[in-house]
Write a protein that holds these residues in place. Structure first.
Motif, PDB file in Angstrom:
ATOM      1  N   VAL B   7       0.872   5.855   1.806  1.00 16.36           N
ATOM      2  CA  VAL B   7       0.340   4.555   2.213  1.00 16.36           C
ATOM      3  C   VAL B   7      -0.603   4.012   1.143  1.00 16.36           C
ATOM      4  O   VAL B   7      -0.565   2.812   0.821  1.00 16.36           O
ATOM      5  N   LEU B  10       1.419   2.546  -1.549  1.00 17.63           N
ATOM      6  CA  LEU B  10       2.043   1.299  -1.091  1.00 17.63           C
ATOM      7  C   LEU B  10       1.027   0.162  -1.024  1.00 17.63           C
ATOM      8  O   LEU B  10       1.318  -0.981  -1.413  1.00 17.63           O
ATOM      9  N   VAL B  11      -0.187   0.468  -0.508  1.00 22.87           N
ATOM     10  CA  VAL B  11      -1.217  -0.573  -0.416  1.00 22.87           C
ATOM     11  C   VAL B  11      -1.514  -1.126  -1.805  1.00 22.87           C
ATOM     12  O   VAL B  11      -1.602  -2.344  -2.004  1.00 22.87           O
ATOM     13  N   VAL B  14       1.501  -3.312  -2.922  1.00 24.32           N
ATOM     14  CA  VAL B  14       1.606  -4.575  -2.187  1.00 24.32           C
ATOM     15  C   VAL B  14       0.447  -5.499  -2.543  1.00 24.32           C
ATOM     16  O   VAL B  14       0.623  -6.714  -2.695  1.00 24.32           O
ATOM     17  N   THR B  15      -0.754  -4.930  -2.692  1.00 21.39           N
ATOM     18  CA  THR B  15      -1.885  -5.771  -3.090  1.00 21.39           C
ATOM     19  C   THR B  15      -1.588  -6.458  -4.420  1.00 21.39           C
ATOM     20  O   THR B  15      -1.846  -7.665  -4.569  1.00 21.39           O
ATOM     21  N   SER B  55      -2.895  -6.658   2.669  1.00 19.20           N
ATOM     22  CA  SER B  55      -1.977  -5.575   2.315  1.00 19.20           C
ATOM     23  C   SER B  55      -2.356  -4.288   3.033  1.00 19.20           C
ATOM     24  O   SER B  55      -1.486  -3.554   3.521  1.00 19.20           O
ATOM     25  N   VAL B  59       0.463  -2.908   5.465  1.00 18.27           N
ATOM     26  CA  VAL B  59       1.164  -1.689   5.037  1.00 18.27           C
ATOM     27  C   VAL B  59       0.991  -0.580   6.078  1.00 18.27           C
ATOM     28  O   VAL B  59       1.959   0.089   6.458  1.00 18.27           O
ATOM     29  N   VAL B  62       3.271  -1.602   9.093  1.00 22.48           N
ATOM     30  CA  VAL B  62       4.716  -1.494   8.864  1.00 22.48           C
ATOM     31  C   VAL B  62       5.105  -0.023   8.694  1.00 22.48           C
ATOM     32  O   VAL B  62       6.122   0.436   9.220  1.00 22.48           O
ATOM     33  N   TYR B  63       4.261   0.726   7.985  1.00 30.94           N
ATOM     34  CA  TYR B  63       4.533   2.157   7.802  1.00 30.94           C
ATOM     35  C   TYR B  63       4.585   2.858   9.160  1.00 30.94           C
ATOM     36  O   TYR B  63       5.502   3.648   9.430  1.00 30.94           O
TER      37      TYR B  63
END
Lengths: 629, 336
Positions: B7, B10-11, B14-15, B55, B59, B62-63
């Protein structure tokens, strides 16, 4: 026919017509006695509207029991539908059951949602392209103003619906503390909403829902009925709040300590504290404009007549109105969203099969938002001409609201983390609510810092921001609640496919609408204008927003179709389809007249999912002491 | 732990994507004032924090939706975790520090953009339904267009004659309400020459959407030339020429267009000499007498389709000669 004429609402409407005529006649008689010409529209219409509204309440029978009490007659609490009448008639008359009143609130709220939404569709069509298409400026202003205030009324009614239906059930009480007051609390909304809508007919008004003087002091006459209507709707908030606070504090089931209440009850308690203590201010500010227009008392009139100067009067202050108005109307935003955020917190554990993460922190964050909310009204007035010594503290206090709001977001995420998530329609709406409220919340701080707000104030950025907070904080959670408790209220299943279709249309539609509004706002689109400059380059954006708006409207119609057809279908719902721990799911659906045949005893934590053998609410054995009469 | 590492990565990704997307989307229109440049910097900082927090939450959500969804046939519950006080304290204290920091930045910036500079020029702005008027006390000039020299700080002193209006030029960023009965202030230092528009930002009535005025930011030399031209002794205008000037400065053109376009009041183009339908069903010939009466007592005869919103104050504020000049001007627009 006889049955219809005997309905409370029909009798009320007839009494309203008679009352209006009486009120108008009264003013005409007084004018003639005073040697004035008989007709002057504004005082005659205002007094007629006021007397008519009271007439509706009397005619519907809201005060009947109290009138009897003044004559020394006793009136036993009536249960069940009126004698000798079909069961459906109780929903159209004065009834004291919180479950009936809850449904009355909710259905009226949805009706007003349709009215206000239709108005928005009309002016969204106009705004789809620059230039004036079919709506003239005066009509646009009336529609835009009415859209705002009717939506607010709709939200307040939706909040009242959830509060009245759910809170007594959730705390294991037989009803609200003051059932007759509860009925009055609902019924004052009926003339309130009718007056606001009537205001659109008698000239309309051009002030927006904020009604700032001096504009509202010179607006067409419809503004007076708007003010009066809001006054009645505000009265409902105060009455409902008293009732809810007393019910919550005094009528909880044995064993239900404050920190064992369902989290929605905490949210409603915080909401009710705001409603009880702030609503007076909007009533006061609107009443002062009513009086300024009718009697010439220039509270907010900056000009002075020669006589007033000789008498040494000081001029009225237009900005004073804004202080009084926003002292309610900002906390009012939390009245709209706290219940919805409570619904999110209430439903997430059920569909994640996991305890609510940080229950006490979430409960306290609602209280914190309610209290800090009283200290932030000035952020609506950063460019109104108030001193920097007021702007800077208000900026700090406003930014503080982000802290308890953040606690909620983080706790929600932690609640679903490592849960076992399932996604029926209510859960989908809860997740959509979080995502939409996230946009609304995150677009807030740029409005809260004074210098950036000097750019953003009164632009479509703000329109996008507050529509996101209203949809994320109220509309999406409210729809989640409607789907979630629909089987409990009706005893029937709703159509899951249509529910999901509603979700898949409305969520992307709303995202597009709200982000689109923010985007064109940054490019220079102002609020509350019927036409915009094509040079801003926002025609495409406006068209997309209109399309998104229509998608949202269409999806809401799908929901209504779903609810109406499902309620009439034969597919019977189980008593606890969501496997919830809350007391109202441990009794049959639809709930019998007497909700809890056996008193509820609270023996555990509300959200202890994942703890084998744990129970929250237990029904006491038959015949145990403390059973309701 | 493995979940958290994924995560976190991913954060971060996405950020970066959201930040890049927002920055390349050109969110703001061109900026044309020193104060606006400051506002844009703080807004940019806001956008960065928004991109990160958005984000972070999305994230995680959604995760969870993907990874922690219930497997088919699994009727069990999730872990019985009630909370974590340290986490709660952390996500209370960290946002608290962030909002205090932003409030501090906001307070400092407000002090900066409202600070006076020694050579600032005062311009008095008077707003009325639905027009703007600008007085330059330094030069004794009045104008219906706002002409400004580039690079010099302006202190606007705003007021309104009827209802609340709001002075806003999007390219200058900052705005300020004009409130009847009091004077409010706004400081702007134009940095880019060009033509802009003032757009009234506070709902002020039927013609709110059309309450615009032109702003010209000029090179200082051009501004001086304009001032010289305005202050040079001129043969005083008479007749329809004088009427045109009055129509500008009194705000008549805020409601009555002179090019036939539709505004709150009837257009003056081609008005003179026509038969005008009235609200009460009758009609009237637009002649000198009718025009004069309509200026002095607007409520007397109301044109069909144009609800009366005209101030009744012109009988006090206009002299007889001025009314005559206005009538002359309207007359000249009628002769096509």
């Amino acid at each position: 026919m006889r049955t219809v004429l005997a309905l409370g609402i029909v009798k009320g409407l007839i009494a309203q017509i008679i009352g209006t005529a009486l009120g108008m006649g009264l003013v005409i008689v007084i004018r003639l006695l005073g040697g004035r010409p008989a007709w002057e529209a504004e005082p005659i219409v205002v007094v007629g509207a006021l007397v008519g509204a009271i007439g509706l309440l009397i005619g519907a029978g809201v005060f009947s029991d109290w009138f009897k009490w003044t004559r020394g007659e006793e009136t036993p609490m009536r249960h069940g539908p009126p004698e000798g009448k079909p069961a459906w008639t109780r929903y159209f008359g004065v009834d004291y059951s919180h479950k009936v009143i809850g449904v009355q609130y909710t259905v009226t709220g949805i009706l007003l949602l349709l009215v206000a939404g239709s108005l928005a569709m009309v002016f969204r069509l106009e705004l789809a392209h620059s230039g004036i298409q079919f709506l003239d400026a005066a009509t646009y202003n009336t529609y835009m103003s009415a859209h705002g205030i009717v939506m607010i009324a709709s939200i307040l009614l939706g909040v009242g619906g959830m509060a009245n239906y759910l809170v007594p059930l959730m705390i294991g009480a037989s009803d609200m503390a003051f059932p007759r007051l509860n009925a009055l609390g609902y019924w004052v909304n009926v003339p309130g909403a009718l007056l606001v809508l009537a205001g659109m007919v008698v000239g309309g008004w051009n002030t927006g829902w904020t009604g700032y003087p001096p504009l509202s002091a010179q607006a067409p006459m419809g503004v007076q009925l708007f003010f009066l209507g809001v006054y009645f709707i505000g009265l409902s908030s105060i009455l409902g709040a008293v009732n809810l606070i007393v019910t919550t504090l005094r009528m909880r089931a044995p064993g239900m300590t404050l920190f064992r209440m369902p989290i929605f009850v905490w949210a409603m308690l915080a909401t009710s504290i705001i409603q009880l203590t702030a609503t007076q201010l909007i009533g006061l500010s609107f009443l002062m404009v009513v009086v300024q227009r009718l009697l010439g008392m220039g509270f907010f009139d900056p000009s002075l007549t020669n006589e007033a100067i000789i008498l040494g009067s000081t001029p009225g202050a237009p900005v004073l109105f804004q202080h009084l108005f926003w002292f309610y109307s900002h906390p009012a935003v939390y009245v709209f969203v706290l219940p919805g955020l409570g619904i999110i917190s209430e439903l997430l554990p059920v569909f994640a099969r996991k305890p609510l993460f940080g229950y006490k922190w979430i409960a306290m964050s609602s209280m914190a938002i309610a209290l800090v909310g009283f200290l932030v009204w000035g952020h609506h007035m950063f460019v109104a001409g108030i001193e920097s010594s007021l702007r800077v503290p208000m900026m700090f206090s406003t930014m503080l609201v982000a802290v308890p709001t953040g606690v909620k977001f983080f706790s929600w995420v932690a609640t679903i983390w490592q849960g076992k998530l399932s996604f029926p329609t209510p859960m989908l709406f809860v997740l959509a609510a979080i995502s939409v409220f996230l946009i609304g919340g995150l677009s807030g701080p740029p409005n809260a810092t004074v210098s950036t707000d000097m750019f953003l104030h009164d632009t479509y950025w703000v329109v996008g921001h507050f529509h996101a907070t209203m949809f994320g904080g109220f509309v999406f959670p409210f729809f989640a609640a409607v789907y979630y408790w629909f089987p409990k209220v009706t005893g029937r299943k709703y159509n899951e496919t249509l529910g999901k279709l509603h979700f898949w249309l409305m969520t992307p539609g709303f995202w597009l609408q709200s982000l689109g509004q923010m985007r064109i706002g940054l490019l220079g689109m102002r609020r509350r204008i019927v036409d915009y400059d094509p040079a801003l380059g926002i025609d495409t954006g406006q068209l997309l927003i209109t399309i998104a708006g229509f998608v949202i409207a269409f999806s809401v119609l799908i929901m209504l179709y779903n609810l109406i057809t499902s309620a009439r279908s034969q597919e019977v719902a189980e008593s606890n389809p969501w496997r919830s721990r809350s007391p109202e799911w441990q009794i049959p659906s639809p709930i019998p007249e007497e909700s809890y045949a056996r008193p509820v005893v609270i023996v555990g934590e509300p959200y202890d999912y994942g703890l084998p053998g744990s129970v929250y609410a237990r029904m006491s054995p038959v015949g145990a002491s403390g059973a309701p009469e | 732990m493995r979940h958290f590492i994924i995560v976190a990565v991913l954060v971060a990704i996405v950020t970066a994507i959201v930040t890049f997307g927002l920055e390349s989307a050109q969110l703001l229109p061109p900026v044309a004032s020193a104060e606006g440049q400051q506002v844009d910097r703080l807004f940019g900082l806001h956008i960065q924090v928004i991109a990160f927090l958005f984000s972070l939450i999305v994230v995680f959500m959604v995760y969870s939706i993907v990874v922690f969804r219930r497997k088919r046939g699994d009727t069990g519950d999730g872990a019985n975790i009630h909370g974590n006080t340290k986490l709660e304290i952390a996500w209370t204290v960290a946002p608290l520090a962030a909002v205090l920091f932003f409030s501090f930045l906001g307070a400092r910036q407000l002090a900066d953009i409202t600070a006076a500079s020694p050579d600032e020029m005062v311009i008095e702005v008077t707003a009325q339904q639905f027009a703007w008027r600008f007085d330059y006390p330094e030069y004794g000039i009045s104008s219906a267009e706002l002409n400004l020299p580039q690079g010099r700080q302006i202190l606007f002193k705003l007021t309104a004659t009827d209802v609340i209006h709001s002075f806003w030029v999007p390219e200058f960023r900052v705005k300020q309400d004009a409130v009847p009965g009091k004077t409010t202030t706004l400081r702007v230092t134009p940095t880019e020459t060009g033509q802009y528009k003032i757009r009234c930002a506070e709902l002020c009535g039927t013609g709110h959407h059309s309450m615009l005025a032109t702003v010209n930011v000029m090179q200082p030399a051009d501004f001086e030339a304009w001032v010289a031209q305005q202050t040079a002794p001129q043969p005083s205008a008479t007749g329809s020429e004088l009427g045109a000037q009055i129509a500008q400065l009194q705000g008549c053109i805020g409601c009555h267009s002179v090019d036939g376009s539709q505004r709150v009041g009837p257009t003056w183009l081609g008005l003179y000499g026509t038969q005008e339908a009235l609200e009460d069903g009758s009609s009237v010939l637009v002649d000198e007498e009718y025009l004069q009466q309509s200026i002095l007592d607007p409520a007397a005869q109301i044109t069909k389709g144009f609800p009366n919103v005209m101030p009744p104050t012109y009988k006090d504020s206009l002299s007889q000669e001025e009314v005559a000049a206005l009538v002359e001007y309207i007359k000249s627009l009628g002769e096509e």
